[in-house]
Design a protein around this motif. Structure first.
Motif, mmCIF file in Angstrom:
data_model
loop_
_atom_site.group_PDB
_atom_site.id
_atom_site.type_symbol
_atom_site.label_atom_id
_atom_site.label_comp_id
_atom_site.label_asym_id
_atom_site.label_seq_id
_atom_site.Cartn_x
_atom_site.Cartn_y
_atom_site.Cartn_z
ATOM 1 N N ALA A 48 85.267 75.510 35.339
ATOM 2 C CA ALA A 48 85.536 76.891 35.733
ATOM 3 C C ALA A 48 85.757 77.783 34.519
ATOM 4 O O ALA A 48 85.344 78.950 34.510
ATOM 5 N N LEU A 49 86.388 77.255 33.477
ATOM 6 C CA LEU A 49 86.667 78.048 32.277
ATOM 7 C C LEU A 49 85.378 78.452 31.577
ATOM 8 O O LEU A 49 85.240 79.590 31.111
ATOM 9 N N ILE A 50 84.415 77.531 31.494
ATOM 10 C CA ILE A 50 83.125 77.850 30.871
ATOM 11 C C ILE A 50 82.429 78.973 31.648
ATOM 12 O O ILE A 50 81.866 79.900 31.056
ATOM 13 N N ILE A 51 82.477 78.897 32.971
ATOM 14 C CA ILE A 51 81.884 79.949 33.795
ATOM 15 C C ILE A 51 82.552 81.287 33.500
ATOM 16 O O ILE A 51 81.889 82.312 33.340
ATOM 17 N N ALA A 52 83.875 81.257 33.424
ATOM 18 C CA ALA A 52 84.638 82.484 33.184
ATOM 19 C C ALA A 52 84.289 83.126 31.844
ATOM 20 O O ALA A 52 84.172 84.342 31.744
ATOM 21 N N LEU A 53 84.101 82.310 30.830
ATOM 22 C CA LEU A 53 83.866 82.824 29.475
ATOM 23 C C LEU A 53 82.421 83.237 29.218
ATOM 24 O O LEU A 53 82.162 84.129 28.408
ATOM 25 N N THR A 54 81.479 82.588 29.883
ATOM 26 C CA THR A 54 80.065 82.823 29.553
ATOM 27 C C THR A 54 79.238 83.436 30.676
ATOM 28 O O THR A 54 78.120 83.892 30.433
ATOM 29 N N GLY A 55 79.774 83.454 31.900
ATOM 30 C CA GLY A 55 78.992 83.887 33.056
ATOM 31 C C GLY A 55 78.263 85.214 32.920
ATOM 32 O O GLY A 55 77.033 85.264 33.063
ATOM 33 N N PRO A 56 78.966 86.317 32.638
ATOM 34 C CA PRO A 56 78.292 87.616 32.562
ATOM 35 C C PRO A 56 77.223 87.670 31.473
ATOM 36 O O PRO A 56 76.152 88.255 31.668
ATOM 37 N N PHE A 57 77.512 87.057 30.324
ATOM 38 C CA PHE A 57 76.564 87.101 29.213
ATOM 39 C C PHE A 57 75.321 86.265 29.510
ATOM 40 O O PHE A 57 74.199 86.655 29.192
ATOM 41 N N MET A 58 75.510 85.103 30.137
ATOM 42 C CA MET A 58 74.373 84.268 30.512
ATOM 43 C C MET A 58 73.519 84.966 31.573
ATOM 44 O O MET A 58 72.287 84.891 31.546
ATOM 45 N N THR A 59 74.167 85.681 32.491
ATOM 46 C CA THR A 59 73.432 86.404 33.528
ATOM 47 C C THR A 59 72.577 87.502 32.925
ATOM 48 O O THR A 59 71.405 87.676 33.290
ATOM 49 N N LEU A 60 73.132 88.265 31.981
ATOM 50 C CA LEU A 60 72.367 89.308 31.304
ATOM 51 C C LEU A 60 71.249 88.699 30.462
ATOM 52 O O LEU A 60 70.134 89.226 30.414
ATOM 53 N N LEU A 61 71.534 87.587 29.804
ATOM 54 C CA LEU A 61 70.543 86.925 28.949
ATOM 55 C C LEU A 61 69.329 86.458 29.758
ATOM 56 O O LEU A 61 68.193 86.546 29.296
ATOM 57 N N MET A 62 69.592 85.966 30.983
ATOM 58 C CA MET A 62 68.522 85.413 31.813
ATOM 59 C C MET A 62 67.910 86.445 32.767
ATOM 60 O O MET A 62 67.029 86.108 33.557
ATOM 61 N N SER A 63 68.373 87.690 32.691
ATOM 62 C CA SER A 63 67.943 88.704 33.663
ATOM 63 C C SER A 63 66.472 89.081 33.545
ATOM 64 O O SER A 63 65.904 89.654 34.470
#
Length: 390
Positions: A48-63
């Protein structure tokens, strides 16, 4: 399109089975590796912590990538995790492979929701997102309790075999049933990050964080809590997970309908469980019939939590669905991390029976955020009123 929503739902079942499938086997993992239950809990909280720290940035990166390829890549990583975990590797390696899919979990959820509502009417979007989120409840009623039951009658590694099987099914359905879905262009960081300057969105984010923290302070240790505080064995716990999930499927369907009527009132209604359930669990004592009823109520009020949290946040910035949802996923999982950490600490220091009261405290904080957002929205509405000149 409903077909795409159901495909996203199936993938969500694979995602949730991987993330929460360990909840029912944490005591067995702790025993196998000769570690404390709080340390075993990091298999959930680190994810859960990894999701919290990287989620928004990974979503923008893969958009900017084809949505079908993104969904396939995400589920493939979840499959790899399940296969390696089923081999009972050293604890450090088990922790490592648990972390890997966390980087792509919010990407999958945001993409699946975007695919589900693509081309749909705004009035139907909440219902379609609700179909995707039913994957959470379906996992709780099928794969998660089945994996827990299988581990109780066989070996704990079999739980991960269930996760692998579900991931394979999701991969096949996405590959054969979902067409190529290229995007027109990658969204700019500047245009998306501007939502972070909106007070109502920030307050909505805080509500999400407090609500998920409240629920997961106890739910993360569902098996350990029912064993130590209620005296249930592994088989009975798997039945309770099944009941929890059965009620949850119905609950998610109800919540999806209600969110189309009122997002804030629906969220508040289901949030009330964080305040009510601790009292019900306390007064149910050792009575099995009473505990079964309480667990059913618990499952009903808890199950739509991620759906409610995401919709509540998106409703404050409806034009930024994918990024807002990735932030909802991230802060929700930050809540999972804190709730799991506090729950583990409480079990070690005071005892499992005290865990629901952590949820009570954070539930009150979440209610405060709903009230604060309501006040700000009413003030904003008043400012929009133009008094005509006579």
């Amino acid at each position: 399109m409903k077909k795409y929503a159901y495909i996203g739902c199936l993938g969500f079942i694979a995602v949730i089975t991987t993330e929460f499938g360990v909840i029912g086997i944490l005591p067995q993992i702790a025993e196998h590796y000769q570690i404390g239950i709080d340390k075993a809990g990091w298999l959930l909280s680190a994810f859960a912590l990894i999701i919290a720290l990287t989620g928004p940035f990974m979503t923008l990166l893969m958009s900017g990538f084809d949505r079908r390829k993104v969904m396939l890549a995400a589920i493939a990583v979840f499959l790899l995790t399940a296969v390696v975990s089923a081999m009972s590797p050293p604890f450090w390696l088990l922790m490592l492979v648990r972390i890997l899919p966390a980087f792509l979990q919010p990407v999958y959820i945001a993409t699946a929701l975007s695919v589900a509502v693509s081309g749909s009417d705004k009035k139907e979007s909440n219902k379609l997102m609700g179909i995707v989120f039913i994957g959470v409840a379906l996992a709780m009623v099928t794969t998660v309790p089945f994996a827990t039951w299988l581990a109780s009658v066989w070996v704990w590694e079999s739980s991960f075999a269930v996760q692998a099987a579900v991931s394979i099914m999701a991969l096949m359905v996405i590959y054969f049933q979902l067409p190529s879905m290229p995007v027109n262009g990658k969204k700019s960081y500047k245009s998306e990050l501007k939502i972070l300057s909106k007070p109502i969105f920030i307050i909505s984010t805080a509500m999400n964080f407090f609500m998920i923290t409240a629920w997961f302070s106890t739910y993360s240790y569902f098996a350990d809590y029912l064993n130590k505080a209620k005296g249930m064995d592994g088989t009975m716990i798997s039945y309770m997970l099944f009941l929890f999930g059965i009620i949850g499927v119905f609950s998610n369907w109800i919540a999806g309908k209600m969110l189309s009527w009122s997002v804030s009132k629906t969220t508040a209604l289901f949030l009330s469980g964080t305040v009510i359930i601790p009292f019900l669990l306390y007064f149910s004592g050792d009575s099995m019939p009473a505990n079964i009823i309480v667990i059913a109520v618990w499952g009903f009020l808890y199950s739509p939590s991620f759906q409610n949290a995401s919709t509540y946040m998106i409703s404050s910035v409806p034009d930024s669905l994918e990024f807002a949802n990735s932030l909802a996923t991230s802060f929700g999982n930050l809540g999972v991390t804190l709730g799991t950490a506090l729950g583990g600490w409480m079990i070690v220091t005071k005892g499992a029976s005290y865990n629901p009261w952590i949820g009570f405290v954070f539930g009150i904080l979440a209610f405060c955020m709903i009230i604060l957002r309501s006040i700000l929205e009413k003030r904003a509405e008043k400012k929009k009123i133009i008094i005509p000149c006579r």
